[in-house]
Design an enzyme around this catalytic site. Structure first.
Site, PDB file in Angstrom:
ATOM      1  N   HIS A   9       1.507  11.832  41.820  1.00 33.17           N
ATOM      2  CA  HIS A   9       1.236  11.928  43.261  1.00 33.17           C
ATOM      3  C   HIS A   9       1.960  13.117  43.893  1.00 33.17           C
ATOM      4  O   HIS A   9       2.187  13.112  45.104  1.00 33.17           O
ATOM      5  CB  HIS A   9       1.690  10.653  43.987  1.00 33.17           C
ATOM      6  CG  HIS A   9       0.792   9.471  43.808  1.00 33.17           C
ATOM      7  ND1 HIS A   9       0.560   8.915  42.586  1.00 33.17           N
ATOM      8  CD2 HIS A   9       0.072   8.729  44.693  1.00 33.17           C
ATOM      9  CE1 HIS A   9      -0.250   7.869  42.718  1.00 33.17           C
ATOM     10  NE2 HIS A   9      -0.570   7.743  43.994  1.00 33.17           N
TER      11      HIS A   9
ATOM     12  N   GLU B 159     -12.957   8.475  43.798  1.00 33.85           N
ATOM     13  CA  GLU B 159     -13.019   9.884  44.208  1.00 33.85           C
ATOM     14  C   GLU B 159     -14.235  10.608  43.657  1.00 33.85           C
ATOM     15  O   GLU B 159     -14.795  11.474  44.333  1.00 33.85           O
ATOM     16  CB  GLU B 159     -11.733  10.614  43.790  1.00 33.85           C
ATOM     17  CG  GLU B 159     -10.545  10.344  44.671  1.00 33.85           C
ATOM     18  CD  GLU B 159      -9.838   9.039  44.361  1.00 33.85           C
ATOM     19  OE1 GLU B 159      -8.903   8.685  45.111  1.00 33.85           O
ATOM     20  OE2 GLU B 159     -10.211   8.380  43.368  1.00 33.85           O
TER      21      GLU B 159
END
Length: 725
Positions: A528, A458
């Site tokens: 998450h 990322e």
């Protein structure tokens, strides 16, 4: 006994050494350019240090005295169309690129400096001093120098932070079918940074024309390179990513030029990235006008050994040996450069009133106006002047029911078909028939060169997208599978992309969209499931949208893709399977920036909410006997909150409840409640009430996860507490 087969790296790794024959064969014009650029930069840097010693540089003064050979030797291989970015120690990198831009045919050191060169020196010095005439209008200082017109895309105070952006410049250049290249300068301290290693991998995988230029000065502040890595030959890093690598003596600017010329030729030929390691030495400490030996981490003997190999002295010796300059001419050029620097600086300085003889101060009228403080945190939204807007409550066309997730893919497909600038990138966006949730369904087939499946990195691909946005030709749309991953890429999102417009003077557009899903309630656990809105709202520069209906998603995504600021589009997985009315054949309208939606009118209580919590609130209100007004915020950032709608409701109800799903510690409602109570205190009958999840992040257990988040039951309890019933 097993058989052992010796392996070797696929990429070449060479050291380039300039011989006397190379110096003899070098074009006099090239050697003159090396001399004059090195001389100007050295003179500039020494003057900066003198100002710092007088207390006239507010903040750091990371000088590059001693390291000029690396920047000058490498930049002279570049054109005005190429890009560079650099590190916190980046004056020499910035100046070399800027000087090459304003004087592409070279500078004759025997003559007065051209006015364009004086202007570069003036604006650079003004920026380092924090003045309004600086390249970044005083906001960047020593560590953040940018001049986009010259291809100097920004130096960077975060170690390794600018490297992913350089890959973005390279992607843009290649996608636009140019032969331009990107060079990212960083030091030995950055070589072991995750964002750098991630970008090496991504650039190698995608064969991007970016040069990773390592200025190995051996010290990260005071820590020697041998202390922090088992392989101090830092160009070896390239081999692990199949990137051709060059090692060179950075105190020899001609050797640097020869090595970088080979690397640039490799990239212009479309053969992918390169690594160049230049062994250099900073004569002074990390910051300021004292040598490292003054702080005890270097010896005077070591410093003398490196000074005896000074790059400026080396090029002067060859100029004199070859008869290109005489000793007298070199002395005259040196004196002229110092006089020119004094003349440039005189535009900034004046004698200090009542000070000691020779004591100076910055001219007061050169400081930025304090009212400029927040200007340019975001853009002025002029890009929306001709936008067509619509809302479901007033839409006149034909409507049909569509699933939320189908609309996500359809609106992106529509925009990509009409706007060739849009490029989508993220993990698995090109696979699985539309990514992990179907949000990019059909896009890879329709736009194969603009839907880019990335490595799991990322930092690298978010930063690369930031570089694409800053370069200006394309509009990147980044997908993070889960909002929690924003913190993996926090430097790129918050220090880089979010701050770029303001930090570099307030005029840089940063047209980037970040899509990410909030997945609480799906059993994916603590890492998450988060709602990032509360933390994002504290970060300057970002706009935040939170659509709760398919119609809103169309309008808000279109607005995000039109906006010249970075925009986070939050998507809740609870909403993906839901249906709602959308236009039958219209995917082209925007929802106005900063416009909330009143989902239910009422007079007893104002409930502010967003995303999937909107439906839970409506459910709870309909099952209560309280006449609540429910406002779906839609835009969540500070600059885009619809205070008009909120204020009108509060003045009617005199009570406020903020309802959100996520954990109390990262709550969006925390700052919103504070702002409401300061703005509307006289209209409130009681403190602002709040519904949030628990302190802990959601767990995997179905029972514990439900206990950790807020839904309709928690809103119902809050309504009962407010009414006392």
């Amino acid at each position: 006994m097993p058989t052992h087969k010796k392996l070797s790296p696929a990429a070449p790794w060479v050291e380039v050494i300039a011989t006397k024959k190379d110096w003899d064969a070098a074009d006099p014009a090239l050697l003159t350019s090396i001399f004059v650029q090195t001389l100007i930069i050295r003179t500039f840097e020494e003057y900066v240090l003198s100002l710092a010693s007088q207390g006239l540089v507010h903040g750091p003064a990371h000088s590059s005295v001693g390291q000029e050979g690396g920047a000058v030797g490498s930049v002279l291989t570049l054109t005005a169309s190429d890009y560079v970015n650099g590190s916190h120690r980046g004056h020499h990198q910035f100046l070399a690129k800027a000087l090459g831009y304003v004087a592409p045919d070279g500078i004759d050191p025997r003559l007065p400096l051209p006015e364009a060169v004086r202007t570069v020196l003036y604006r650079s010095l003004a920026e380092i001093c924090g003045l309004a005439d600086g390249f970044c209008r005083g906001r960047g200082g020593s560590m953040h120098l940018q001049w986009r017109e010259a291809g100097a895309m920004g130096t960077n105070a975060i170690v390794g932070g600018g490297v992913p952006q350089a890959a973005g410049f390279a992607w843009s250049a290649r996608h636009a079918a140019t032969d331009a290249v990107s060079v990212s300068y960083f030091g030995d301290g950055a070589v072991n940074i995750g964002s750098v290693l991630e970008t090496l991998n991504l650039a190698g995988a995608w064969q991007l024309p970016v040069c990773f230029f390592i200025e190995n000065n051996r010290y990260a502040v005071s820590t020697h390179v041998d202390e922090v890595t088992a392989e101090p030959r830092l160009s070896a890093r390239g081999l692990g990513f199949n990137i051709p690598s060059w090692r060179v003596d950075g105190m020899d600017p001609l050797a640097v030029h020869l090595a970088t010329s080979e690397a640039v030729a490799h990239m212009r030929a479309g053969l992918g990235p390169t690594v160049v390691e230049a062994d250099v030495y900073r004569y002074f400490h990390q910051n300021g006008p004292f040598p490292g030996s003054a702080f005890g981490y270097r010896t005077k003997e070591e410093e003398k050994e490196w000074r005896d190999r000074d790059p400026l002295a080396l090029v002067i010796s060859h100029l004199i040996r070859r008869g290109i300059f005489t000793e007298t001419e070199v002395a005259d050029c040196t004196a002229r450069a110092k006089a020119e620097m004094e003349a440039v600086a005189s535009q900034l300085l004046e004698p200090m009133p009542c000070g000691k003889p020779g004591q100076q101060q910055i001219k007061p009228d050169l400081w930025p106006d304090p009212d400029f403080r927040d200007v340019g945190v975001r853009g002025d939204l002029k890009e929306f002047d001709a936008a067509r807007t619509a809302d479901l409550s007033s839409f006149q066309g034909q409507l049909q029911d569509r699933r939320f997730i189908d609309v996500v893919a359809d609106v992106m497909g529509r925009r990509m078909a009409e706007d060739e600038r849009i490029v989508v990138l993220g993990e698995d966006v090109h696979r699985l028939k539309g990514g992990t949730n179907g949000a990019t369904r059909g896009l890879a087939e329709a736009f194969p060169d603009r839907v880019l499946g990335t490595p799991i990195s990322e930092n690298a691909f978010a930063g690369l997208a930031g570089g694409i946005a800053l370069e200006g030709r394309y509009r990147p749309v980044v997908e993070f599978m889960y909002a929690d991953f924003m913190w993996v890429a926090a430097d790129q999102l918050f220090n880089q992309i979010g701050k770029a417009r303001h930090m570099f003077g307030g005029t840089n557009d940063v047209p980037l969209v970040l899509r990410s899903k909030v997945a609480m309630g799906t059993g994916y656990g603590s890492q998450h499931s988060m709602d990032p809105a509360g933390i994002l709202a504290t970060a300057p520069g970002w706009r935040i949208v939170a659509p709760s209906t398919p119609f809103d998603y169309i309008g808000l995504m279109n607005s995000a893709l039109r906006c010249n600021d970075p925009v986070v589009v939050l998507e809740h997985v609870d909403l993906y399977p839901t249906t709602g009315e959308v236009p039958t054949d219209d995917l082209d309208f925007c929802l106005p920036v900063g416009k909330a939606a009143v989902r239910r009118s009422g007079s007893d209580l104002t409930v502010l909410t967003y995303l999937a919590m909107t439906n839970y609130v409506l459910e709870a209100v309909e099952n209560s006997d309280l006449d609540a007004e429910v406002i779906d915020l839609r835009w969540l950032d500070r600059a885009s909150i619809d205070w008009d709608t909120i204020g009108e409701s509060i003045r009617k109800t005199n009570n406020v409840l903020i309802a959100e799903q996520g954990a109390v510690g990262t709550s969006y409602g925390g700052w919103l409640a504070d702002e409401i109570q300061r703005r509307f205190f006289d209209w409130l009958d009681q403190p602002v009430q709040r519904v949030t999840g628990g302190e802990a992040s959601p767990s995997i257990s179905k029972v514990l996860e439900r206990a950790a988040i807020a839904q309709a039951d928690e809103v119902t309890t809050a309504l009962k507490n407010i009414t006392g019933r």
